[in-house]
Motif scaffolding. Sequence first.
Motif, PDB file in Angstrom:
ATOM      1  N   ALA A 170       1.033  -1.225   0.110  1.00  0.00           N
ATOM      2  CA  ALA A 170      -0.022   0.022  -0.035  1.00  0.00           C
ATOM      3  C   ALA A 170       0.867   1.405   0.210  1.00  0.00           C
ATOM      4  CB  ALA A 170      -0.857   0.111   1.159  1.00  0.00           C
ATOM      5  N   ASN A 171       2.268   1.079  -0.370  1.00  0.00           N
ATOM      6  CA  ASN A 171       2.990   2.251  -0.313  1.00  0.00           C
ATOM      7  C   ASN A 171       3.176   2.952   0.939  1.00  0.00           C
ATOM      8  OD1 ASN A 171       4.912   3.939  -1.573  1.00  0.00           O
ATOM      9  ND2 ASN A 171       3.249   5.295  -2.426  1.00  0.00           N
ATOM     10  N   CYS A 172       3.144   2.230   2.125  1.00  0.00           N
ATOM     11  CA  CYS A 172       3.478   2.842   3.331  1.00  0.00           C
ATOM     12  C   CYS A 172       4.579   1.813   4.138  1.00  0.00           C
ATOM     13  CB  CYS A 172       1.979   2.947   4.087  1.00  0.00           C
ATOM     14  SG  CYS A 172       0.870   1.727   4.062  1.00  0.00           S
ATOM     15  N   HIS A 173       4.674   2.484   5.392  1.00  0.00           N
ATOM     16  CA  HIS A 173       5.729   1.683   5.896  1.00  0.00           C
ATOM     17  C   HIS A 173       5.595   1.774   7.687  1.00  0.00           C
ATOM     18  CE1 HIS A 173       9.322  -0.191   6.559  1.00  0.00           C
ATOM     19  NE2 HIS A 173      10.080   0.738   7.118  1.00  0.00           N
ATOM     20  N   ARG A 174       5.967   0.615   8.452  1.00  0.00           N
ATOM     21  CA  ARG A 174       5.398   0.700   9.758  1.00  0.00           C
ATOM     22  C   ARG A 174       6.820   0.899  10.425  1.00  0.00           C
ATOM     23  NH1 ARG A 174       1.653   2.543   8.157  1.00  0.00           N
ATOM     24  NH2 ARG A 174      -0.581   1.791   8.277  1.00  0.00           N
ATOM     25  N   TYR A 175       8.075   1.143   9.933  1.00  0.00           N
ATOM     26  CA  TYR A 175       9.152   1.123  10.624  1.00  0.00           C
ATOM     27  C   TYR A 175       9.442  -0.164  11.490  1.00  0.00           C
ATOM     28  CZ  TYR A 175       8.467   5.895   8.482  1.00  0.00           C
ATOM     29  OH  TYR A 175       8.123   6.699   7.996  1.00  0.00           O
ATOM     30  N   ASP A 176       9.658   0.248  12.688  1.00  0.00           N
ATOM     31  CA  ASP A 176      10.264  -0.911  13.743  1.00  0.00           C
ATOM     32  C   ASP A 176       9.244  -1.943  14.055  1.00  0.00           C
ATOM     33  OD1 ASP A 176       8.498   0.973  15.360  1.00  0.00           O
ATOM     34  OD2 ASP A 176       9.143  -0.284  16.984  1.00  0.00           O
ATOM     35  N   GLU A 177       7.806  -1.541  13.832  1.00  0.00           N
ATOM     36  CA  GLU A 177       6.991  -2.536  14.006  1.00  0.00           C
ATOM     37  C   GLU A 177       7.006  -3.578  12.762  1.00  0.00           C
ATOM     38  OE1 GLU A 177       2.839  -1.522  15.560  1.00  0.00           O
ATOM     39  OE2 GLU A 177       2.321  -1.810  13.251  1.00  0.00           O
ATOM     40  N   SER A 178       7.138  -3.003  11.721  1.00  0.00           N
ATOM     41  CA  SER A 178       7.357  -4.008  10.556  1.00  0.00           C
ATOM     42  C   SER A 178       8.570  -5.001  10.630  1.00  0.00           C
ATOM     43  CB  SER A 178       7.551  -3.254   9.163  1.00  0.00           C
ATOM     44  OG  SER A 178       6.311  -2.410   8.871  1.00  0.00           O
ATOM     45  N   ALA A 179       9.695  -4.502  11.278  1.00  0.00           N
ATOM     46  CA  ALA A 179      10.831  -5.181  11.230  1.00  0.00           C
ATOM     47  C   ALA A 179      10.658  -6.285  12.469  1.00  0.00           C
ATOM     48  CB  ALA A 179      11.919  -4.122  11.766  1.00  0.00           C
ATOM     49  N   ILE A 180       9.833  -5.967  13.571  1.00  0.00           N
ATOM     50  CA  ILE A 180       9.624  -6.674  14.547  1.00  0.00           C
ATOM     51  C   ILE A 180       8.753  -8.095  14.088  1.00  0.00           C
ATOM     52  CG2 ILE A 180       8.500  -7.125  16.549  1.00  0.00           C
ATOM     53  CD1 ILE A 180       9.364  -4.476  17.432  1.00  0.00           C
ATOM     54  N   ASN A 181       7.872  -7.751  13.443  1.00  0.00           N
ATOM     55  CA  ASN A 181       6.676  -8.462  12.634  1.00  0.00           C
ATOM     56  C   ASN A 181       7.482  -9.645  11.812  1.00  0.00           C
ATOM     57  OD1 ASN A 181       3.422  -8.235  13.057  1.00  0.00           O
ATOM     58  ND2 ASN A 181       4.441  -6.399  13.429  1.00  0.00           N
ATOM     59  N   ILE A 182       8.432  -8.961  11.005  1.00  0.00           N
ATOM     60  CA  ILE A 182       9.133  -9.748   9.821  1.00  0.00           C
ATOM     61  C   ILE A 182      10.059 -10.894  10.488  1.00  0.00           C
ATOM     62  CG2 ILE A 182      10.806  -9.857   8.167  1.00  0.00           C
ATOM     63  CD1 ILE A 182       9.531  -7.092   7.004  1.00  0.00           C
ATOM     64  N   LEU A 183      10.863 -10.293  11.664  1.00  0.00           N
ATOM     65  CA  LEU A 183      11.947 -11.143  12.271  1.00  0.00           C
ATOM     66  C   LEU A 183      11.367 -12.248  13.082  1.00  0.00           C
ATOM     67  CD1 LEU A 183      14.419  -8.259  13.525  1.00  0.00           C
ATOM     68  CD2 LEU A 183      14.787  -9.928  11.715  1.00  0.00           C
ATOM     69  N   LEU A 184      10.048 -12.026  13.507  1.00  0.00           N
ATOM     70  CA  LEU A 184       9.344 -13.191  14.484  1.00  0.00           C
ATOM     71  C   LEU A 184       8.993 -13.968  13.394  1.00  0.00           C
ATOM     72  CD1 LEU A 184       8.033 -10.972  17.547  1.00  0.00           C
ATOM     73  CD2 LEU A 184      10.161 -12.510  17.378  1.00  0.00           C
ATOM     74  N   ALA A 185       8.198 -13.677  12.638  1.00  0.00           N
ATOM     75  CA  ALA A 185       7.664 -14.530  11.578  1.00  0.00           C
ATOM     76  C   ALA A 185       8.692 -15.617  10.992  1.00  0.00           C
ATOM     77  CB  ALA A 185       6.724 -13.857  10.572  1.00  0.00           C
ATOM     78  N   SER A 186       9.665 -14.927  10.389  1.00  0.00           N
ATOM     79  CA  SER A 186      10.830 -15.563   9.792  1.00  0.00           C
ATOM     80  C   SER A 186      11.271 -16.565  10.947  1.00  0.00           C
ATOM     81  CB  SER A 186      11.880 -14.773   9.465  1.00  0.00           C
ATOM     82  OG  SER A 186      13.032 -15.406   8.718  1.00  0.00           O
ATOM     83  N   TRP A 187      11.683 -16.143  12.109  1.00  0.00           N
ATOM     84  CA  TRP A 187      12.070 -17.023  13.184  1.00  0.00           C
ATOM     85  C   TRP A 187      11.155 -18.327  13.540  1.00  0.00           C
ATOM     86  CZ3 TRP A 187      13.403 -14.978  18.786  1.00  0.00           C
ATOM     87  CH2 TRP A 187      13.843 -16.193  19.659  1.00  0.00           C
TER      88      TRP A 187
END
Length: 513
Positions: A457-474
């Motif tokens: 959607a051409n937007c970003h959630r900064y640290d919240e996006s990073a936390i979601n990505i790292l935990l999902a991948s882990w």
Amino acid sequence: MGRRLTPRKIINYIVFVVVAVMAYKVFFQSDKEKDFDSEEYNPKKTKNEFNDDFIELHRPKGKGRSDDHREKVKAVKDPDELDDDVDDVKKKQRDETDNLIKKKDRGNKHETKDKINKYKDRADTARNHDSKNQKHSVHEVDQRDDHKMAEPVKKKADENVKVRVTEAVAKVDDVKQPKDDRKQLLEDEDRLRAERLKKLRKGSGEFDLDGDDMQTSKEKNARRKAFFKSLSEVHEQFDEDAEDDHFHERDDDLAITTAVWSDNYFGALQLVDSVQRHLPRVEIGLFDLGLTSEQRQKLESLCKVKVHRTLLMHMPDHMQDLSRNLWRPFVLQMALGTYGHVIYISPERKLKSIKDFKGFVAQSRIGGVSIVGRRRDYSTYVVTHPDMYHYFNTDIKNLQRTKHVEISMIILHNTVQVRMKFMRWLYGCAVEEWCIAPPGSHTKCDHRLHANSRLWANCHRYDESAINILLASWHNYQTKHYIRRDTITAHYDGRDVSRKLKYCDSARQIGDL
């Protein structure tokens, strides 16, 4: 071959032939009954292109055609013999034309074209002769031969059209039905994203993004190499299957932490009040991001509260932007190093209930990290800038199916796995501006985030996006291992709780680290 045979020409040829035949009969029959004085005329000999015999043409001297002086033709041969010769010429030309057409059908296109052109040249020469009977014969043969040559050409053209139509129909039959445009767009985007990320795995490869100029691509690549180099320098050996002693802490060993500055000072007071009522024996750690001296002094006087200086002013400039939460990984790192077992609650939130509080803590022991918040209908992929994926090892397709969580609380345990698999990557991304906040990123989305949306959607959630990505991948995108719906916190309601707070005289001695 250059002329085009039209119906109008055919009609003109037919009319001309009929008139010529009638004139021929009238002219020669009248000439047979009359005698001509040979001294009155000067004979002129010409040779027939299609016959080796000579024909003498007699014309009056210095006078036009009249009743007394008409053009008289005296042939060497009899008229009957001349008719036979004309028939022979017609037959010969007809046979030659038939042979040429047959050769054309057999595929000798170049040879046929040359011979037909030669025949046309000969026919054009014959038309220029003054002899009318020669003109008539040539026109008759030309008309018939043009018609015969047009038929195979037309037939061949029709066959070519049929072949092209057949091929087109076959191609249409072979084409599969197109997929849904939205689904096709997702598949194309996934494929391109996978190709771009293939060379970027494990810190290798170059940035090659659409719209990036050469200088920007070089800068991104240099930053990414520096990012992976710094992470490689921070490494601890650990056994993932081994049980960690830190996972057996008592509930009282957990510390509730948050960040506080002047703008959310009253929200921090309400959080302290709620913790003092629901968990009176739990320590409260407040990390100062910009308090006044009076505010700091009052908070230090509260029971079980400890205020920590953060030295945020020495961090990179982008982390000092309090509006985008780029500082949160820094605060989590400090809290984890200070307390060991941490419950981080977002600023301006408070505890509203501790029902099933032990269940929240128990889940966090599965991997060492658990996030609590509101699960959205759209995926993390929808609200994450694509440049962030170049720093994390992420399965895009699985991420598109993983619901995004708006984080209100994080539970962390200071274990080797948490440090190596989560905090090392999160803090490293926070320090690198183009990872946590890629150029051009912003929080406002271009379109409404509808349910099950899978397009960025051409937007970003900064640290919240990073936390979601790292935990999902882990956790291999199994959200049940690290996500809980928030039922124990609520947003700051603006009430003044100063009179409800518990002050401790000894707490004034708890100062800076």
